[in-house]
Structure formats: C-alpha cells, structure tokens
Design an enzyme around this catalytic site. Structure first.
Site, PDB file in Angstrom:
ATOM      1  N   ASP A 427      -5.774  -0.789  -1.411  1.00 55.40           N
ATOM      2  CA  ASP A 427      -5.266  -0.823  -0.042  1.00 55.40           C
ATOM      3  C   ASP A 427      -3.770  -0.541  -0.091  1.00 55.40           C
ATOM      4  O   ASP A 427      -2.983  -1.359  -0.581  1.00 55.40           O
ATOM      5  CB  ASP A 427      -5.540  -2.204   0.569  1.00 55.40           C
ATOM      6  CG  ASP A 427      -5.193  -2.279   2.049  1.00 55.40           C
ATOM      7  OD1 ASP A 427      -4.386  -1.448   2.506  1.00 55.40           O
ATOM      8  OD2 ASP A 427      -5.724  -3.171   2.734  1.00 55.40           O
ATOM      9  N   HIS A 428      -3.370   0.628   0.418  1.00 58.67           N
ATOM     10  CA  HIS A 428      -1.975   1.047   0.299  1.00 58.67           C
ATOM     11  C   HIS A 428      -1.040   0.211   1.162  1.00 58.67           C
ATOM     12  O   HIS A 428       0.183   0.269   0.998  1.00 58.67           O
ATOM     13  CB  HIS A 428      -1.861   2.531   0.684  1.00 58.67           C
ATOM     14  CG  HIS A 428      -0.727   3.231   0.005  1.00 58.67           C
ATOM     15  ND1 HIS A 428       0.170   2.588  -0.820  1.00 58.67           N
ATOM     16  CD2 HIS A 428      -0.331   4.539   0.022  1.00 58.67           C
ATOM     17  CE1 HIS A 428       1.058   3.448  -1.278  1.00 58.67           C
ATOM     18  NE2 HIS A 428       0.779   4.645  -0.778  1.00 58.67           N
ATOM     19  N   ARG A 429      -1.573  -0.586   2.086  1.00 62.24           N
ATOM     20  CA  ARG A 429      -0.733  -1.487   2.865  1.00 62.24           C
ATOM     21  C   ARG A 429      -0.200  -2.623   2.003  1.00 62.24           C
ATOM     22  O   ARG A 429       0.839  -3.208   2.297  1.00 62.24           O
ATOM     23  CB  ARG A 429      -1.522  -2.066   4.041  1.00 62.24           C
ATOM     24  CG  ARG A 429      -1.992  -1.055   5.062  1.00 62.24           C
ATOM     25  CD  ARG A 429      -2.916  -1.700   6.085  1.00 62.24           C
ATOM     26  NE  ARG A 429      -4.106  -2.265   5.464  1.00 62.24           N
ATOM     27  CZ  ARG A 429      -5.075  -2.904   6.131  1.00 62.24           C
ATOM     28  NH1 ARG A 429      -4.963  -3.045   7.452  1.00 62.24           N
ATOM     29  NH2 ARG A 429      -6.121  -3.388   5.505  1.00 62.24           N
TER      30      ARG A 429
END
Length: 455
Positions: A427-429
C-alpha cells in the site's frame, strides 16, 4: 393459556461444531410456523432451523458464531393456546367456545357475554389471507395492510423490526440470504448505498474519489455460438467484492526480487524424512513464514493497518501470517497465529493441518481472522512473477513464484543457483518504494542464509 417447548438443532448429518452465521430473531419476537430462527453453515451448505409452531421467542439460547451440534437447544418458544391464536377472526371454533360459555354456570361466566359483541369480525371482508394458506406462515407487518401479500419481502420478524426502526422500506431491499431472505447486512447496505448516492461526487468513494462506475451492459453471447452459464461459488461471490474494493481503493505497487535458496533447499531436503515421520511435508513455505516474521520485526510499518480515519497507522506487536490456499471452491486465506513463537517443524505441521481443513471446507470463522500479512505461493504451479492483491486491512502481501535453476555470477564464474522469484505488493499510502525494496532484500537475505533467522 400457554406452554413452552424447546426448539433444538435437527439432524444435520455427521457434523458437529457447526457455526451459527446468522441469528434471525430476538427474544420477544413473535414467529409463525416454519419461520427461520437461526442459520447454520456446515462445510457443505447453509441451513435454517425453523420454528415448528407459531408463538413467541421466550429465550434465545444461541448467539452469532456459536458452534452447535444436533440436539443443542436453539430457543425456548412460548406457544399460544389455539383459542388465542386468532382473536380477531373467530371462526367456528370461536363460536363453539362462545356456546360453551353460555352453557356454563352463570356465576363467574356472566362477564363473558361482553366479548360477544364481536359479530364485526364475522363480516370478514378480507378472506384473502385465509384463502391462500401460504400467507399464514408469513409474518404480518403493521402498516402494510394494503400491500399484496405475495409481494411482501422475505424477512424475519427481527429484520422487519430493525427496518421499521430505521425507516427502511423492505420492498426496496434485495435479499442476499437463503431463498432471497433479507438479512441485517442487506438493510445496512441499503442505507449505506442511499447515503452514498446522496453524497457529493467529491466525497463519495475511497479517499475522496468518485468510484461510482457505470454498470457493465448486458450482452447476449449466445448470438455467436453455444454457451454455458456457471454460477460462481459462494467463496468466489464473497471474495469478489472484497478483491474489487481492495484493488480500486488501495494504491498498489509491486516490488520484484529474487532469493538464492540453494542452501535453503538443501537444508529442507535433508530434513524431509524427519518431517514425514511427524506426519507432514516440509515445504519452502515454512521457511518463508520464518523469514517474513524476521522482516516484519525489522520493518514494523509492514506489520500495520491504516485506521479508519485514514490518518493513523496501527502498529501490531504480534505476528500472524495468512497463507492463501487454493481450494476447489476458490481462494481462502487461513491465518497461522503467533508465528514468532513456533519453530520450523511446528509451523510445518500447523501449515499442513490448516491447509487440509481449508480444502475440506472445515475452516472456522476464527481461522481466517487476525492476519498481519499474507503470502500467496504459486511455486507449485509456475510463473516468474505476478501482482497479488493486498488483503485489506493488511498493507502488504508477498507473492511467490516457481523457483528455477539459473546461472549466477559469483565474481569469478557463473554458478548454477536455485533462484526464487518474490513479488511484494504494498500500500503506497503507508510504504514508500525504497522501504519496500529494502524489505524484499532483507527477506531474501534471510532465505539465503538460514542462520540469520536466529539473529
């Protein structure tokens, strides 16, 4: 005049410990004969336990997720005496009862004549409910007198009460339960969908994105040749929405790497006989679990979940690893708990046991909960890499493809080494690309030298 009976779980075959997946009534609810009380789910099918007679639920003995077997008590039903069953529509039985009261001693029966002015029900301008017979077992809801009984939504008394409290018209709710029955989740989902529709496009969807995609158009594929329709399995239906939400709502990035598992494979083969003697097969997946635990300790942001506010990271201090298992019904992800406290052999035995139960459809709800990160291995099938979908609320998942012998330069010459492809979706967040690259490299280093797992 009333009496009570125990409603018990009927014959469910050679099964025990069947989970209760839905409770359809509450204490105090009035039910008709054949109204469902609870829904059970065996490893092969779901079934309702119906009420054998009309009455009132005096006491409910089961709760959601309870495990039951044949003969267990579901509820205590208070049965109303037949003379009280239909006070508003006195048929011949009521008339004979009135006749008996006339012939009784007048001392205390004198007040009885007052109910005699009940000739009005005799008008019975509504023979419809009695004419069909089917409606007698369907709960009658106040406020729906003008509704065609054949069109009354299929829902339990508890769900009808729940919908009335929320002001929901059940006629607009689609049922996902057995035979189209409306469940509590269906009502809640309907309310959520109405609220979403009323939201502005900027506020709708995930993270402020408008995810209101147009529906796919219907298409007649039979125009071009013979077709066959095959319904999705129950697991596939459940997984579909979950996977779609995760793929659309989570910004996926996949980091690819390789691990030299030549020495690990030699160690595994050297201990194969010992594992077989203990009743299981020692697979490379066990070593991946141990390497994963070491990696989560080194990079705690992978052992985390985003809070519902989207602004807080919840760091977990336990290490439970989900393992994707391919079953005839579809993909399921049972969770192995406390992997940091178990050795290679103990993990191997537990992995074999829980994978077997998954394929036999004997997993309990608790077996698929509490995961920190998941591993999806296609090594037994093939491939050189893929993009696994994150199993939210987790923030990463490791995909493993088939190992193959490759020439690797050691500084002086090419040597044959067994290389294992790794594909980490994250999850790049929560996780940056550089951190993901360090994570996969660290994990690979633990597989390449098992001695580092003890550090």
């Amino acid at each position: 005049m009333s009496n009570t009976i125990e409603i018990k779980v009927p014959d469910i075959g050679d099964f025990s410990g069947i989970p209760v997946i839905e409770v359809l009534v509450s204490e105090g609810d009035q039910v008709s004969a054949e109204d469902g009380l609870v829904t059970l789910e065996s490893d092969k099918a779901t079934m309702e336990v119906p009420s054998p007679q009309a009455g009132t639920i005096k006491e409910l003995k089961l709760q959601l997720d309870d495990l039951v077997s044949e003969g267990d008590v579901v509820a205590i039903l208070e049965i109303t005496a037949q003379g009280d069953a239909s006070p508003a529509e006195p048929g011949p039985a009521a008339e004979s009862s009135a006749a008996e009261s006339e012939s009784a001693p007048a001392s205390e029966s004198e007040p009885e004549p007052e109910p005699e002015p009940e000739p009005e029900p005799e008008k019975q301008p509504e023979p419809t409910p009695v004419a069909t017979g089917a409606e007698e077992t369907r709960p009658r809801v106040k406020g729906l007198e003008a509704v065609d009984p054949a069109k009354v939504p299929y829902a339990s008394p508890a769900i009808r009460k729940f919908s009335r409290e929320l002001g929901v018209d059940l006629g607009r709710v689609s049922g996902s339960g057995s035979k189209g029955r409306i469940t509590r989740e269906d009502v809640a989902g309907f309310i959520k969908s109405v609220m979403t529709e009323s939201a502005t496009p900027a506020a709708a969807g995930i993270g402020g994105l408008n995810l209101d995609f147009p529906a796919l158009p219907d298409f007649d594929f039979s125009r071009y040749g013979e077709i066959e329709k095959q319904p999705l399995t129950r697991i596939q239906k459940i997984s579909a929405g979950h996977l779609h939400r995760n793929w659309v709502g989570i910004p996926h990035v996949t980091q690819n790497d390789e691990a030299d598992i030549t020495d690990m494979e030699a160690f595994r083969l050297a201990n194969t006989e010992e594992a077989v003697a203990q009743g299981f097969k020692l697979t490379p997946l066990v070593f991946l679990i141990k390497a994963m635990v070491a990696s989560l300790k080194k990079f705690p942001q992978f052992n985390a979940s985003l809070d519902s506010d989207g602004e807080t990271l919840i760091l977990k201090k336990y290490f439970n690893v989900g393992i994707a298992v391919d079953t005839p019904e579809g993909l399921v992800v049972p969770v192995i708990m406390e992997c940091d406290r178990k050795g290679i052999m103990e993990l191997g035995a537990e992995l074999a046991e829980i994978s077997g139960r998954a394929r036999e459809k004997k997993l309990k709800p608790t077996d698929i909960q509490g995961g920190c990160i998941s591993i999806s291995s296609l090594g037994g099938i093939g491939g050189t890499g893929f993009t696994p979908i994150i199993n939210a609320p987790e923030v990463a998942i490791l995909g493993v493809s088939r190992s193959r012998m490759m020439p690797v330069w050691d500084g002086n010459e090419f040597r044959p080494r067994l290389m294992l492809p790794l594909s980490l979706s994250y999850d790049h967040r929560v996780i940056d690309g550089a951190v993901a690259a360090r994570f996969t490299r660290f994990l690979a280093s633990r597989l390449e030298d098992l001695r580092r797992l003890t550090l």
